[in-house]
Structures are given as structure tokens and as C-alpha cells.
Design a protein around this motif. Structure first.
Motif, short mmCIF file in Angstrom:
data_model
loop_
_atom_site.label_atom_id
_atom_site.label_comp_id
_atom_site.label_asym_id
_atom_site.label_seq_id
_atom_site.Cartn_x
_atom_site.Cartn_y
_atom_site.Cartn_z
N SER A 174 38.13 56.32 26.82
CA SER A 174 37.15 57.08 26.04
C SER A 174 37.50 57.04 24.56
CB SER A 174 37.09 58.52 26.54
OG SER A 174 38.37 59.10 26.38
N ARG A 184 36.29 53.93 23.15
CA ARG A 184 34.84 53.91 23.02
C ARG A 184 34.40 54.57 21.72
NH1 ARG A 184 33.02 55.85 28.29
NH2 ARG A 184 33.97 53.95 29.07
N THR A 185 35.02 55.71 21.41
CA THR A 185 34.63 56.38 20.16
C THR A 185 34.98 55.53 18.95
OG1 THR A 185 36.68 57.58 20.35
CG2 THR A 185 34.68 58.78 20.93
N LYS A 192 39.39 44.66 21.15
CA LYS A 192 38.66 45.54 22.06
C LYS A 192 39.07 46.99 21.87
CE LYS A 192 37.14 44.62 26.39
NZ LYS A 192 37.39 43.89 27.62
N MET A 244 37.50 50.30 29.31
CA MET A 244 37.63 50.89 27.98
C MET A 244 37.91 52.38 28.14
SD MET A 244 34.92 50.12 25.06
CE MET A 244 35.03 48.59 24.20
N TYR A 303 35.05 52.38 18.91
CA TYR A 303 34.06 51.30 18.92
C TYR A 303 32.78 51.76 18.25
CZ TYR A 303 30.76 47.86 20.52
OH TYR A 303 29.80 46.89 20.55
#
Ligand SMILES: [Zn+2]
Lengths: 128, 232
Positions: free
Chosen positions: B35, B38-39, A29, B33, B41
Motif C-alpha cells: 500500500s 501504491r501511494t 516499481k 505492490m 506511485y
């Protein structure tokens, strides 16, 4: 018959298996391209369970690819489709190695844990 | 007849242990999540799904040419389909995976792992239940515990440059600990000839590397023998 002792004899191992599974999920994740580390954790988890002759709970066992040991997340590492060519079922395809898992939609299907036989055997032993 | 009840016992504990930990850990911060995550990802998603030509930016335009008069483009020949024997053998070769040493990663990515490990070890050793910890038993449990995600530091070593290195263990192999240091570096440190320490609350666990040369999967099954340790 020392039920508690027998029950908790492998508690540490179960905790370790559980921790490794969650660690693999977490790593994937946090960094979705880090398949290697995820695989390493899952393979460690499997060897730990193998060494102690412990069965991995189906809830955990269904979340990784049995061939390449990666955690299956839909849309990221696996593809989930429903098919009904001969018998309706779900197909989970690992996007990294192409291994498939099939789950039939059988209304009568039960996990071994949920079956009454698993419990009866234990009762019989307790009485004798 | 003899095996079935034990199997049932095992599975029941498995389910219980799973529920206990999953509620404690997955419900918390692990689900959110950050930040930064997230990037990473998004970049990995794009890298996986866009064709490779799109991701390249043309820096040197003078070297590039496009024929104008030929309207038809040649189709590229496609390789064999992914599924099949070829793909499998390919994956097997890929499975022997090693972290690249000295490669940059972010330390913050592995902070949740460390948090999770702390919770796991607290539950395993049960710090809170008894004020006076049974130290031999705790040490015994510590040997069988998993060390992925624990904060480790090198106290003594034969090689002076390893001394003082600390970080989060992200991989434990037979001979190595792979650490992520706070300076965002990956360092692998051999277990042999070093002494490691783990600080947990008020307790300090010391690991003699020479006696730890076992695969992490096999370690739980192995009985520890006292070996003569080297003076460092
Ligand atoms: Zn796979």
C-alpha cells in the motif's frame, strides 16, 4: 571440447546482469520517481556486460532506453504506438529523453538465437 | 569460424540464467505492490501529469490578486519542443546523478531489494548444495558479485562515527557505499579506511574497504592484489 566449462565460464556474470536488471525494475516499481537509481543499475549492468564482452539478451535489451538507461514501462516511462506510414511497426518512445525504438512487424524476422545458422556453426566446430 | 560457437554458447547461458532467476524472483513478492508503494506511485503519477500550478495550494491568499476587468488572458509562450538536440544535452547533464545525503526515504521500500539480493547470492554461492562450503571459492565469487541490496555493516573504521552503521546498500560507487539505514536515512560511507561485514546465514564475509576502491562495473574484471592493509 569442454562444453560445460565453456558454457558456464561466464555464469556469474550472467547472473549479475540478470540481478541488476531485475533490481532496476524493482526500484522503479517501489518508487516510480526514482529514475536515478534505476539508471545507475542499468548503466552498471551495461558496463559489466561490456567489460566481459557479453551480449545482453534481446529480452533484456528491449526493456531499457539506450540513451538514458531508464527501464521502459508503458504508461510510466514510455509511450507505445503502432504506426503504418510506410511499413507497419511499433514505436516505443522514452518519455524522459524522447529516444525512440522501432520494431517492424516483419513476419519473416527472427532473432539471431532462433536462426538455424547460429546452431549450425557450433555443430560444424564440434565435428572437426 | 572461431567466434561463432562461443557467441552461441554465451547467448544460450544468458537465456537460461535469465529464466532461472526470473521465475524465482519476479513471480514472488516483487509483483505485489504494497500500500505504501501504491501511494508513492499515485503521488509521482500526479506530479508528472498534472500541471504544476494545480499541485500548489494557495496558503497566502492576501498576496494573490486576479484582475477582473481584463477578460482575455495572455497565453504563455511555449518553449521549444522536447525532442531535438536541446533535450538531449539536458538529459546528459541530468545523468550525473547523486543520492542526496541525509534525505529521508523509507527503509521498507528497499526491503524487497534485499530479499532479492539474498536469493541471488544464495544461487551464486550455492549454500544448499554442499554442507561444507568451499570458502576460498566462495570468497572469490563474493568479490565478483554485485553488492546492490546487500545488508552491510561497518565493523571498523578510522572515523569513529562510522562504526556500527548498518543498512542496505543501494548504490556502490568507486569510493562510496550508499546505505539506507533502518531509521530511514541515506548515509554514504567512504570505502577507504574501513572494514565492512556481511552476514549470510552462518557465514560472515569481511570486506577490506581499501582494496575495494574500484568501480562496481570494473570490479569483476579486475584481479585482486594483496595490498598492505592498515591497522585500524
Ligand atoms: Zn530515454
Amino acid at each position: 571440447m569442454g562444453k560445460d566449462a565453456a558454457r558456464y565460464i561466464h555464469k556469474e556474470i550472467y547472473q549479475r546482469v540478470n540481478f541488476l536488471h531485475q533490481a532496476a525494475k524493482l526500484v522503479l516499481k517501489q518508487d516510480p520517481s526514482n529514475y536515478g537509481l534505476c539508471r545507475y543499475y542499468i548503466s552498471t549492468m551495461r558496463t559489466v556486460a561490456e567489460k566481459h564482452v557479453i551480449r545482453i539478451h534481446p529480452a533484456i535489451k528491449r526493456t531499457y532506453c539506450k540513451h538514458c538507461n531508464v527501464i521502459l514501462l508503458s504508461g510510466q516511462t514510455c509511450r507505445i504506438r503502432s504506426r503504418s506510414t510506410s511499413e507497419p511497426h511499433t514505436v516505443v518512445t522514452c518519455l524522459l529523453c524522447g529516444t525512440i525504438k522501432r520494431f517492424m512487424w516483419r513476419a519473416s524476422y527472427q532473432l539471431w538465437l532462433d536462426k538455424p545458422e547460429a546452431w549450425l556453426a557450433e555443430k560444424g566446430k564440434a565435428q572437426t | 569460424m572461431d567466434q561463432e560457437p562461443s557467441a552461441k554458447d554465451l547467448t544460450v547461458t544468458n537465456a537460461e540464467a535469465y529464466q532461472e532467476l526470473s521465475q524465482a524472483d519476479l513471480g514472488g513478492k516483487a509483483n505485489q505492490m504494497s500500500s505504501g508503494a501504491r501511494t508513492t506511485y499515485v503521488t509521482s503519477f500526479l506530479g508528472k501529469h498534472l500541471p504544476t500550478n494545480r499541485l500548489k495550494t494557495d496558503t497566502d491568499l492576501s498576496a494573490k490578486f486576479e484582475s477582473v476587468d481584463c477578460s482575455r488572458r495572455r497565453k504563455k509562450k511555449r518553449g521549444k519542443s522536447k525532442a531535438g538536440v536541446g533535450a538531449r544535452t539536458k538529459v546528459k547533464a541530468k545523468l550525473d546523478w547523486k543520492l542526496e545525503c541525509g534525505k529521508k526515504t523509507s527503509y521498507s521500500t528497499y526491503l524487497p531489494l534485499k530479499e532479492m539480493w539474498t536469493k541471488y547470492i544464495e544461487e551464486l554461492i550455492q549454500f544448499s548444495s554442499s554442507p561444507n562450503l568451499n570458502l576460498p571459492a566462495a570468497a572469490q565469487k563474493m568479490m565478483k558479485a554485485d553488492l546492490h541490496g546487500c545488508p552491510l555493516s561497518v565493523r571498523k573504521s578510522k572515523c569513529p562515527s562510522y562504526i556500527g552503521v548498518s543498512g542496505i546498500v543501494i548504490q556502490e560507487t568507486r569510493n562510496m557505499f550508499v546505505l539506507v539505514t533502518p531509521c530511514n536515512e541515506i548515509k554514504s560511507i567512504p570505502k577507504a579506511n574501513s572494514i565492512f561485514t556481511i552476514v549470510l546465514h552462518d557465514y560472515v564475509f569481511t570486506i577490506h574497504g581499501n582494496q575495494f576502491i574500484v568501480k562496481p562495473g570494473d570490479r569483476a574484471a579486475k584481479k585482486f592484489k594483496t595490498k598492505p592493509s592498515l591497522d585500524l
